[in-house]
Scaffold this active site. Sequence first.
Site, short mmCIF file in Angstrom:
data_model
loop_
_atom_site.label_atom_id
_atom_site.label_comp_id
_atom_site.label_asym_id
_atom_site.label_seq_id
_atom_site.Cartn_x
_atom_site.Cartn_y
_atom_site.Cartn_z
N LYS A 186 25.05 13.90 -27.67
CA LYS A 186 25.69 12.88 -28.23
C LYS A 186 27.24 12.56 -27.02
CE LYS A 186 22.81 13.25 -31.45
NZ LYS A 186 22.15 11.72 -31.32
N ASP A 195 28.09 21.91 -38.86
CA ASP A 195 26.66 21.11 -37.61
C ASP A 195 27.83 19.40 -37.18
OD1 ASP A 195 24.96 19.61 -36.01
OD2 ASP A 195 23.72 19.45 -37.44
N TRP A 231 19.72 15.49 -41.57
CA TRP A 231 19.72 16.69 -41.07
C TRP A 231 20.65 17.75 -41.54
CZ3 TRP A 231 16.31 16.16 -36.94
CH2 TRP A 231 16.17 14.92 -36.68
#
Length: 356
Positions: free
Chosen positions: A191, A167, A100
Amino acid sequence: MKHNFGAGPCILPKEVFQEASEAVIDFNNTGLSILEISHRSKEFEQVVVEAEALVRELLDVPADYSVLFLQGGASQQFAMVPMNILPEGGKAAYLDTGVWATKAAKEASKLGHVEIVASSSDKNYTYIPKDFAVPADASYFHYTSNNTIYGTEIFDKPKVSVPTVVDMSSDILSRVINVADFDLIYAGAQKNMGPAGVTLVIVKNDLFGKSGRIVPSIFDYQQHAKAGSMYNTPPVYSIYVSLLNLRWLKAKGGVSVIEQENIIKARTLYEEIERNPFFKGTASEEDRSRMNVTFVMDTEEQEAAFLALAKERGLIGLKGHRSVGGFRASIYNALTISSVNALVDAMKEFEEKQKS
């Protein structure tokens, strides 16, 4: 009973599921479903207002930051960040700690120069790089705090002299942070905050217009802030379920309380991995994630046998990402210690069966 260790979309508290399901039929005694009410209605405006207030309270967000509920996931933020704060001809610094982080840097490189200040790709991202330097002329420094695929996490913000973007998609609200240490935080909700479909952005207001670019309104943080996260039709249901989850977290005692629970859950599982001769952790010990525990076994046959046992015991979502293999136990906020104990018991049972 099922124990959900899936990496995301992930487990949410049963209480949240119950209340959310009731709202699908009748939202707040309106006689209408949450799925059909107007996003401009007073009832839904109150949902957004309360959700923002809870984010501010739970994370102690300073007054000069905007809290936004957007769409497009972290992947859209990979582009929105440089659009909004990387000037034409400017430079951004990125720390490469996994898939990511790499994707975020690749998107930013389409809008300006990106300097990768350090990378752990040489060891398949099993550690967090240390002792790197961030150029003083960088417009911002970006990193990913928790790497879901590789099981590593950055707990202490790197000390840099430029604006910091993080992030936090997979560890937001799982531990206490000082929001003022960051200039922009973004996180996909799926999440720890809520279901897939909404993305949380916490941005310092002095970043608005920072890039000097002409930014399409739908990608402009300032436009979303002015509109109270309702510049366009928002993900109504995802925001509502996130609100329920934020209420649940507050009722538990807040982020500091859930952090202690997360520490206990992670310690319990890592101790079994270290004790049990059939399992081996993949991440560097000093950089191990509390959210995603990655581990392997010596052979594919053993892994297949344990996965079958886990399925029999109601342990689901344990198969590791193809980049790492083995297993990944995602132990987000709503996963209870009893589920972790069930996994540990299965690991012990496997050990005993192999010895007998």
